[in-house]
Design an enzyme around this catalytic site. Sequence first.
Site, PDB file in Angstrom:
ATOM      1  N   ILE A 116       0.821  -1.212   0.000  1.00 38.19           N
ATOM      2  CA  ILE A 116       0.000   0.000   0.000  1.00 38.19           C
ATOM      3  C   ILE A 116       0.856   1.264   0.000  1.00 38.19           C
ATOM      4  CG2 ILE A 116      -1.916  -1.217   1.116  1.00 38.19           C
ATOM      5  CD1 ILE A 116      -1.171   0.145   3.758  1.00 38.19           C
ATOM      6  N   LYS A 117       2.122   1.149   0.391  1.00 35.76           N
ATOM      7  CA  LYS A 117       3.050   2.289   0.399  1.00 35.76           C
ATOM      8  C   LYS A 117       2.403   3.555   0.960  1.00 35.76           C
ATOM      9  CE  LYS A 117       6.151   0.577  -3.226  1.00 35.76           C
ATOM     10  NZ  LYS A 117       5.407  -0.596  -3.763  1.00 35.76           N
ATOM     11  N   ARG A 118       1.649   3.422   2.042  1.00 33.69           N
ATOM     12  CA  ARG A 118       1.065   4.597   2.674  1.00 33.69           C
ATOM     13  C   ARG A 118       2.111   5.271   3.553  1.00 33.69           C
ATOM     14  NH1 ARG A 118      -2.292   3.149  -1.005  1.00 33.69           N
ATOM     15  NH2 ARG A 118      -4.487   2.833  -0.495  1.00 33.69           N
TER      16      ARG A 118
END
Lengths: 324, 324
Positions: free
Chosen positions: A104-106
């Site tokens: 998700i690379k949040r």
Amino acid sequence: MINQLITKIKTTGAPIVVGLDPMLKFVPEHIKKNAFAEFGESLEGAGEAIWQYNKEIVDYIYDMVPAVKPQIAMYEQFGIPGLLAFKKTVDYCKQKGLIVIGDIKRGDIGSTSEAYAVGHLGKVTVGNKSYYGFDEDFATINPYLGSDGVKPFIKVCKEEKKGLFILVKTSNPSSGEFQDRLVKAQVPLDGQAAGLKTSGDRPLYEIVGEQVAKWGEEHMGDSYSYIGAVVGATYPEMGMVLRKIMPKSYILVPGYGAQGGTGKDLVPFFNEDGLGAIINSSRGIIAAYQQEKYASFGPERFGEASRAAVEDMKEDLAQALNSR
Amino acid sequence: MINQLITKIKTTGAPIVVGLDPMLKFVPEHIKKNAFAEFGESLEGAGEAIWQYNKEIVDYIYDMVPAVKPQIAMYEQFGIPGLLAFKKTVDYCKQKGLIVIGDIKRGDIGSTSEAYAVGHLGKVTVGNKSYYGFDEDFATINPYLGSDGVKPFIKVCKEEKKGLFILVKTSNPSSGEFQDRLVKAQVPLDGQAAGLKTSGDRPLYEIVGEQVAKWGEEHMGDSYSYIGAVVGATYPEMGMVLRKIMPKSYILVPGYGAQGGTGKDLVPFFNEDGLGAIINSSRGIIAAYQQEKYASFGPERFGEASRAAVEDMKEDLAQALNSR
């Protein structure tokens, strides 16, 4: 969860994660035809097509690998119906006993990172009740905002016994634009492995790697930390240095296969114990039937082609690790 | 869209964006009661509550400000029902004539960034048709992966006449951990504004700011670029430098109010033409009724409290800009 991941890696003999990154061009025509017949050429039709595609791949590979990594962007592009397919995929993979790494690379500031953390890894409170939103086992996160963006994720991981893979050095060609910039050493470098420079100019990814090692100390499993790192297969020399900087962090390695990484490039990412890294392959496995090598399976037997591609990848990694 | 944003800033006289970042603790009890009566204390109930809350705030402020900035994390924490509320909010704000900045802070490698870009700003293709997923007007993005993570967003922005705000220096306390690291100058600095150092050690955020200026040249509006930057109100001195480094980039400035920034801190973010910056306030406006200053409105009249808070913010900014 990191202990479970390691146990499953040992049991399967496969330090492999399958990237479930479905693009419509990978989905065989017969699946698209059925999905569009039911839901039209619509976002709902696309969601159904990628879900049916994922399900069949998972049915063919779930007993061979420890984990899958759905890339949420490939679902989010289809709006809400796409995200419903993401959620169905996460739930189904967990039912089949797979560990799910949400790619998700949040990453955001404090309270906002906390919202992402509860939404993807933890429980959100509504009145007197609480609910899991997406409920992955691990998530990838972006460190650019620093500790107060990362710590809310670690807090939720501790509560839920879940984990993170933090972007350190990504696999793409221009990852060096900022990540490789030479940075002046500013702080005492605790716990530094022997042989590394302790002063002078060092690339940013090393500084981030050191910070990952420190964050990792806050949430240790039996032999490795719940807090791992992402380092691209396309940069094996940097992988070797980062392996030393973060000895207790699992490294999630994208870039094998389609992006150009090969088995021997991956050796530096592993520790002497044969552990410490898990290698991702996405299109190399899920779209195997589109490669010449596996073309004989044909689109109808795409699941079998994916299984064969996992076998070959497992073999390639084992050979590379045995011959070091 | 950047031209439209500037026109609306001039018409309203308010370089203000309202952050629609609904936390359940901000939502008045009567709204939660109704939502939970209909949908239970569930993710659906939470989604309904934040949507009704947003809608009433928007009804009170839509004619006073040019834009809103929903923070997707605050919706994503409630899973699919939360994201449905996000989508309803985006659509409703656009119906009311507001420009919508999706605060999504996405960023990944090439094909994955492309998926986020089509999902949030462009159209995704399904068979012979194409559809908008979330359809914001602008999006915030994270630059840590470098140009090949950013360019797919710029490509979609060109097709759709939409824009970006790229994270340069964020408002949170630990933003300096990586963003402020002193970096060796490695490349010739084209188009550099007079008075800036051209060699020696410079903080990473300046390097990122220079890159934003370069990316911005690829997609210019009439007087400003479609490619803007995020720089926190909490760092006005850095804002002054970045304003010079990116003269044609609009700066989205979070951190006013609740995070500690005041009107006079914001002056350095503006150009001499009185343009170039848009200031975000989230809880200071949407949860105004919970502050002592606006408590007399009471929870029933929370929309009016938000309107009063916008008036006060507009006044504060105008005073600060006039007295410079």
